[in-house]
Scaffold this motif. Structure first.
Motif, PDB file in Angstrom:
ATOM      1  N   ASN A 199       0.816  -1.219   0.000  1.00  0.00           N
ATOM      2  CA  ASN A 199       0.000   0.000   0.000  1.00  0.00           C
ATOM      3  C   ASN A 199       0.846   1.264   0.000  1.00  0.00           C
ATOM      4  OD1 ASN A 199      -3.006  -0.987   0.611  1.00  0.00           O
ATOM      5  ND2 ASN A 199      -1.603  -2.208   1.892  1.00  0.00           N
ATOM      6  N   PRO A 200       1.724   1.453  -0.974  1.00  0.00           N
ATOM      7  CA  PRO A 200       2.536   2.686  -0.990  1.00  0.00           C
ATOM      8  C   PRO A 200       1.703   3.941  -1.230  1.00  0.00           C
ATOM      9  CG  PRO A 200       2.844   1.421  -3.000  1.00  0.00           C
ATOM     10  CD  PRO A 200       2.054   0.546  -2.083  1.00  0.00           C
ATOM     11  N   THR A 201       0.564   3.791  -1.951  1.00  0.00           N
ATOM     12  CA  THR A 201      -0.281   4.961  -2.235  1.00  0.00           C
ATOM     13  C   THR A 201      -0.917   5.500  -0.960  1.00  0.00           C
ATOM     14  OG1 THR A 201      -0.773   4.029  -4.408  1.00  0.00           O
ATOM     15  CG2 THR A 201      -2.181   5.827  -3.637  1.00  0.00           C
ATOM     16  N   ILE A 202      -1.425   4.569  -0.133  1.00  0.00           N
ATOM     17  CA  ILE A 202      -2.044   4.997   1.128  1.00  0.00           C
ATOM     18  C   ILE A 202      -1.008   5.644   2.038  1.00  0.00           C
ATOM     19  CG2 ILE A 202      -3.258   4.195   3.188  1.00  0.00           C
ATOM     20  CD1 ILE A 202      -4.498   1.996   1.537  1.00  0.00           C
ATOM     21  N   LEU A 203       0.194   5.079   2.050  1.00  0.00           N
ATOM     22  CA  LEU A 203       1.252   5.642   2.892  1.00  0.00           C
ATOM     23  C   LEU A 203       1.604   7.062   2.472  1.00  0.00           C
ATOM     24  CD1 LEU A 203       3.669   2.595   3.323  1.00  0.00           C
ATOM     25  CD2 LEU A 203       1.945   3.436   4.916  1.00  0.00           C
ATOM     26  N   THR A 204       1.485   7.343   1.169  1.00  0.00           N
ATOM     27  CA  THR A 204       1.798   8.688   0.679  1.00  0.00           C
ATOM     28  C   THR A 204       0.818   9.718   1.226  1.00  0.00           C
ATOM     29  OG1 THR A 204       2.666   7.711  -1.348  1.00  0.00           O
ATOM     30  CG2 THR A 204       2.189  10.058  -1.399  1.00  0.00           C
ATOM     31  N   GLU A 205      -0.451   9.302   1.393  1.00  0.00           N
ATOM     32  CA  GLU A 205      -1.488  10.234   1.834  1.00  0.00           C
ATOM     33  C   GLU A 205      -1.472  10.471   3.342  1.00  0.00           C
ATOM     34  OE1 GLU A 205      -4.980   8.346   0.483  1.00  0.00           O
ATOM     35  OE2 GLU A 205      -4.613   8.741  -1.659  1.00  0.00           O
ATOM     36  N   LEU A 206      -0.964   9.520   4.093  1.00  0.00           N
ATOM     37  CA  LEU A 206      -1.001   9.633   5.553  1.00  0.00           C
ATOM     38  C   LEU A 206       0.112  10.530   6.086  1.00  0.00           C
ATOM     39  CD1 LEU A 206      -1.677   5.901   6.521  1.00  0.00           C
ATOM     40  CD2 LEU A 206      -3.325   7.777   6.490  1.00  0.00           C
ATOM     41  N   GLU A 207      -0.216  11.296   7.150  1.00  0.00           N
ATOM     42  CA  GLU A 207       0.795  12.111   7.820  1.00  0.00           C
ATOM     43  C   GLU A 207       1.506  11.323   8.911  1.00  0.00           C
ATOM     44  OE1 GLU A 207      -0.939  15.646   9.293  1.00  0.00           O
ATOM     45  OE2 GLU A 207      -1.504  16.427   7.317  1.00  0.00           O
ATOM     46  N   LYS A 208       0.772  10.395   9.537  1.00  0.00           N
ATOM     47  CA  LYS A 208       1.342   9.557  10.585  1.00  0.00           C
ATOM     48  C   LYS A 208       0.981   8.105  10.312  1.00  0.00           C
ATOM     49  CE  LYS A 208       1.148  13.131  14.171  1.00  0.00           C
ATOM     50  NZ  LYS A 208       0.620  13.498  15.506  1.00  0.00           N
ATOM     51  N   LEU A 209       1.898   7.221  10.646  1.00  0.00           N
ATOM     52  CA  LEU A 209       1.696   5.800  10.419  1.00  0.00           C
ATOM     53  C   LEU A 209       1.486   5.100  11.751  1.00  0.00           C
ATOM     54  CD1 LEU A 209       4.608   5.179   7.874  1.00  0.00           C
ATOM     55  CD2 LEU A 209       2.271   5.890   7.388  1.00  0.00           C
ATOM     56  N   MET A 210       0.425   4.274  11.838  1.00  0.00           N
ATOM     57  CA  MET A 210       0.179   3.470  13.030  1.00  0.00           C
ATOM     58  C   MET A 210       0.763   2.089  12.756  1.00  0.00           C
ATOM     59  SD  MET A 210      -0.989   3.637  16.100  1.00  0.00           S
ATOM     60  CE  MET A 210      -2.076   5.046  16.113  1.00  0.00           C
ATOM     61  N   ILE A 211       1.991   1.866  13.199  1.00  0.00           N
ATOM     62  CA  ILE A 211       2.740   0.647  12.901  1.00  0.00           C
ATOM     63  C   ILE A 211       2.335  -0.460  13.872  1.00  0.00           C
ATOM     64  CG2 ILE A 211       5.034  -0.360  12.640  1.00  0.00           C
ATOM     65  CD1 ILE A 211       4.354   1.829  10.608  1.00  0.00           C
ATOM     66  N   VAL A 212       2.096  -1.659  13.332  1.00  0.00           N
ATOM     67  CA  VAL A 212       1.713  -2.808  14.148  1.00  0.00           C
ATOM     68  C   VAL A 212       2.970  -3.444  14.735  1.00  0.00           C
ATOM     69  CG1 VAL A 212       0.626  -5.083  14.171  1.00  0.00           C
ATOM     70  CG2 VAL A 212      -0.380  -3.221  12.806  1.00  0.00           C
ATOM     71  N   GLN A 213       3.000  -3.543  16.066  1.00  0.00           N
ATOM     72  CA  GLN A 213       4.110  -4.194  16.751  1.00  0.00           C
ATOM     73  C   GLN A 213       3.836  -5.681  16.971  1.00  0.00           C
ATOM     74  OE1 GLN A 213       7.175  -3.028  17.960  1.00  0.00           O
ATOM     75  NE2 GLN A 213       7.569  -5.158  18.545  1.00  0.00           N
ATOM     76  N   ASP A 214       2.609  -6.003  17.399  1.00  0.00           N
ATOM     77  CA  ASP A 214       2.297  -7.410  17.687  1.00  0.00           C
ATOM     78  C   ASP A 214       0.789  -7.567  17.792  1.00  0.00           C
ATOM     79  OD1 ASP A 214       2.594 -10.057  18.240  1.00  0.00           O
ATOM     80  OD2 ASP A 214       3.700  -9.793  20.118  1.00  0.00           O
ATOM     81  N   ARG A 215       0.328  -8.827  17.576  1.00  0.00           N
ATOM     82  CA  ARG A 215      -1.057  -9.209  17.807  1.00  0.00           C
ATOM     83  C   ARG A 215      -1.037 -10.455  18.683  1.00  0.00           C
ATOM     84  NH1 ARG A 215      -3.462  -9.350  11.752  1.00  0.00           N
ATOM     85  NH2 ARG A 215      -1.386 -10.222  11.380  1.00  0.00           N
ATOM     86  N   LEU A 216      -1.784 -10.420  19.789  1.00  0.00           N
ATOM     87  CA  LEU A 216      -1.744 -11.553  20.705  1.00  0.00           C
ATOM     88  C   LEU A 216      -2.999 -11.595  21.552  1.00  0.00           C
ATOM     89  CD1 LEU A 216       0.706 -10.826  23.660  1.00  0.00           C
ATOM     90  CD2 LEU A 216      -0.317  -9.044  22.263  1.00  0.00           C
ATOM     91  N   LYS A 217      -3.214 -12.760  22.153  1.00  0.00           N
ATOM     92  CA  LYS A 217      -4.350 -12.979  23.043  1.00  0.00           C
ATOM     93  C   LYS A 217      -3.878 -12.788  24.485  1.00  0.00           C
ATOM     94  CE  LYS A 217      -8.058 -16.322  23.912  1.00  0.00           C
ATOM     95  NZ  LYS A 217      -8.590 -17.679  23.568  1.00  0.00           N
TER      96      LYS A 217
END
Length: 649
Positions: A199-217
């Motif tokens: 998704n490079p196009t979406i990244l171009t439009e965003l000012e800040k990125l919410m980066i995923v560190q982990d997914r867990l229960k």
């Protein structure tokens, strides 16, 4: 005379009017020196005992250090033996600095600045919510209670540098092991996980990125994994992370906002960040904590235009502007006439009768003055009274200009800190908060009276579970002890932020006495000058107990006093007389109170026992007219609250 241990021995005391007597004063006792005014009490207590004790103490320092001390003359005495280091507490207020307050003088403010980072809670000024330092272990314990068995996504926000191409950002993220981001829908407050590479196009439009560190229960088996992931997310997210809860959807799983956490005094909701809560942040006498506008004084000096126009009933033509009536500024009156003629301002009307906008023009000047080239200067643009004083400020290196400015300057509360002396960052830390009560910042605590502060400090020991060896508890006990002593000596009405220079001599003496008690000095000679002056008998009894406490700590206490209650409580009384001046200077009596009442030589004892009395003055005739009393209305001061009173004449 052979010296006996446990006594201060003086031989041939001849200071001022003292008649060369010998004297033995017991140590670690409460001793009262009494006698007629001018009989030589202060000559013995201060000019002899204190002067010699202080001189000997200073002599213990190196010659280099001694040059920085005020050296006292050696008293006229043959010999003094057994005298300890001495401290004099006199009825004299020599403090001139506005930085000194009751709180700083008693060291209460010093203990508070150490205590406040430990007991206060940081409140975000934007969200009005507590800001806590969220440790990964604490977050995990909370999630086990509130979100057990739920699937959560751990993410952190990363600002996107505008000068770096998106392709390079993607490469850097992939190199560090981050391959997914959360594509948030800001309106719905939810989002879906997307691959960064796709998704490079979406990244171009965003000012800040919410980066995923982990997914867990959230379950006990995943504790170590969560702690490690949480630590990394805090590192890359600059002390802020967000947890999202997984909501299963038929098309694609979505993640809804769960909760934000922060470290390093950062609000998880809005990102507000506070400096570390160090003691210097709560000290208005330190650059780290002092308000930058007033430098910790709580007030600033400004021009008061009411002094420049003292009589608004005068017209501008008749000289309503006082500094322009004559002298070096008379030309400004001519400039005012030109401006008023150009602007249609009637100079014959009283100044108060002019419209509001015209009065503002006369005082503030025209809006564009001084903001451009020649067209923004006089005669093209009116400078006003404000511009006149601004010009004088540039000439303040001249003595006569400083004298002129001083006539129109006043002190006003600082607008930046509202007189609280501290930076706004320090005022976000509140202590004692509970449901329905927001708590107090340190400045509000210092605005309390001694009685109010004592009540508040007493609650700390019930509110906080401190071990007896906890340094925080020790600091709280020091604050409580000093407040208790201030209340005991009859100063419960004083505010802790009251400037020391506004205290009376008696108040200053009792505040100093409290400081000495709080310091817990031992083997010291304390000399006090009539500390009971102005006290109610109830407070005198409390003062006596304070003096006894000072004695019981292992100190010698000598009090110059006339109060019968203090003499009755003393271990020993020394009466100097029989008269004042050249007729005084002799020891008339030395012993306890009961023996004083029986003494034939002591004039004090004869009056206290009732053997001698003062003749009653004839009552004033009530016939005839009496002059009216002196009336005072609306008095406002340190303790006055819109007071009204009449004083008989």
């Amino acid at each position: 005379m052979r010296w006996q241990e446990g006594y201060i021995e003086l031989e041939g005391v001849s200071q001022n009017n003292l008649k060369g007597f010998d004297l033995k004063i017991p140590k670690n006792k409460l001793v009262v020196v009494t006698g007629m005014s001018g009989s030589g009490k202060s000559s013995l207590a201060f000019d002899t005992l204190f002067a010699e004790g202080q001189r000997r103490y200073v002599e213990t320092f190196t010659p280099y250090a001694r040059q920085f001390f005020d050296r006292m003359d050696k008293p006229k005495v043959g010999r003094i033996r057994g005298i300890p280091p001495s401290i004099a507490i006199e009825q004299r207020n020599s403090v001139k600095s506005t930085r000194s307050t009751v709180g700083t003088m008693t060291e209460i403010a010093d203990y508070l600045k150490v205590l406040w980072p430990q007991i206060a809670e940081l409140i975000c000024p934007a969200c009005d919510e507590p800001v806590r330092d969220d440790h990964p272990g604490r977050i995990w314990d909370e999630l086990l209670r509130t979100a057990k068995d739920k699937e959560l996504l751990l993410a952190f926000e990363l600002p996107k540098p505008s000068q770096i191409p998106v392709e390079e950002i993607i490469q850097n993220l992939n190199r560090q092991g981050f391959h997914r981001f959360l594509n948030l829908d800001r309106q719905r407050q939810c989002g879906s996980v997307e691959r960064i590479q796709d998704n490079p196009t979406i990244l171009t439009e965003l000012e800040k990125l919410m980066i995923v560190q982990d997914r867990l229960k959230i379950e006990p088996a995943h504790r170590n994994r969560f702690l490690e992931s949480c630590g990394q997310a805090f590192h890359y997210g600059k002390g802020r992370i967000v947890l999202y809860e997984r909501i299963k959807n038929a098309e694609k799983d979505e993640y809804h906002g769960h909760k934000a956490y922060s470290r390093n005094q950062t609000c998880g909701t809005c990102g507000f960040q506070s400096p570390p809560a160090r003691p210097s942040l709560f000290n208005f006498n330190h650059p780290s904590g002092a308000c930058p506008e007033c430098n910790g004084f709580g007030r600033v000096i400004r021009i008061d235009y009411r002094l420049a126009i003292p009589d608004p009933g005068l017209s501008l033509k008749d000289g309503a502007v006082k500094p322009w009536r004559s002298g070096m500024s008379a030309d400004c009156q001519k400039d005012l006439e030109r401006f008023c003629k150009r602007s249609g301002i009637d100079m014959s009307l009283p100044f108060r009768a002019l419209p509001q906008h015209q009065r503002e023009l006369v005082i503030e000047g025209e809006p564009g003055y001084g903001k451009g080239g020649k067209q923004s200067q006089w005669p093209h643009c009116w400078y006003g009274i404000k511009g006149y004083f601004d010009w004088l400020e540039t000439k303040s290196y001249k003595m006569h200009v400083r004298v002129l400015l001083s006539k129109y300057r006043v002190y006003i509360p600082c607008g930046a800190c509202q007189g609280k002396r501290l930076k706004p960052e320090a005022l976000n830390f509140l202590a004692g908060g509970m449901p329905g009560h927001r708590g107090l910042d340190i400045s509000e605590f210092l605005c309390l009276t001694v009685n109010q502060a004592l009540d508040e400090a007493s609650k700390w020991f019930d509110r906080y579970d401190w071990d007896s060896t906890n340094p925080v508890r020790l600091a709280a006990e020091e604050v409580h002890r000093r407040l208790f002593y201030l209340n005991q000596v009859g100063l419960g009405y004083l505010q802790l932020n009251r400037p020391t220079r506004t205290l009376s001599g008696g108040e200053t003496e009792r505040v100093s006495l409290t400081t000495c008690l709080g310091s817990r000095l031992v083997n010291t000679l304390f000399i006090l000058d009539e500390p009971s002056v102005g006290l109610h008998p109830r407070d005198t009894a409390r003062l006596i107990q304070i003096l006894k406490d000072l004695r019981d700590q292992g100190n010698s206490v000598i009090v110059v006093e006339h109060e019968a209650m203090v003499m009755e409580a003393a271990d020993e009384i020394i009466d100097i007389g029989p008269r004042n001046g050249s007729l005084g200077g002799n020891i008339q009596f030395q012993g306890n109170y009961q023996d004083l009442l029986k003494s034939e030589h002591s004039l004090t004892g004869q009056y206290l026992s009732g053997r001698k009395t003062f003749p009653r003055k004839a009552q004033r005739s009530e016939s005839g007219s009496q002059p009216p009393p002196i009336a005072a209305h609306g008095g406002i001061g340190a303790q006055f609250k819109e007071s009204h009173c009449g004083v008989p004449t």
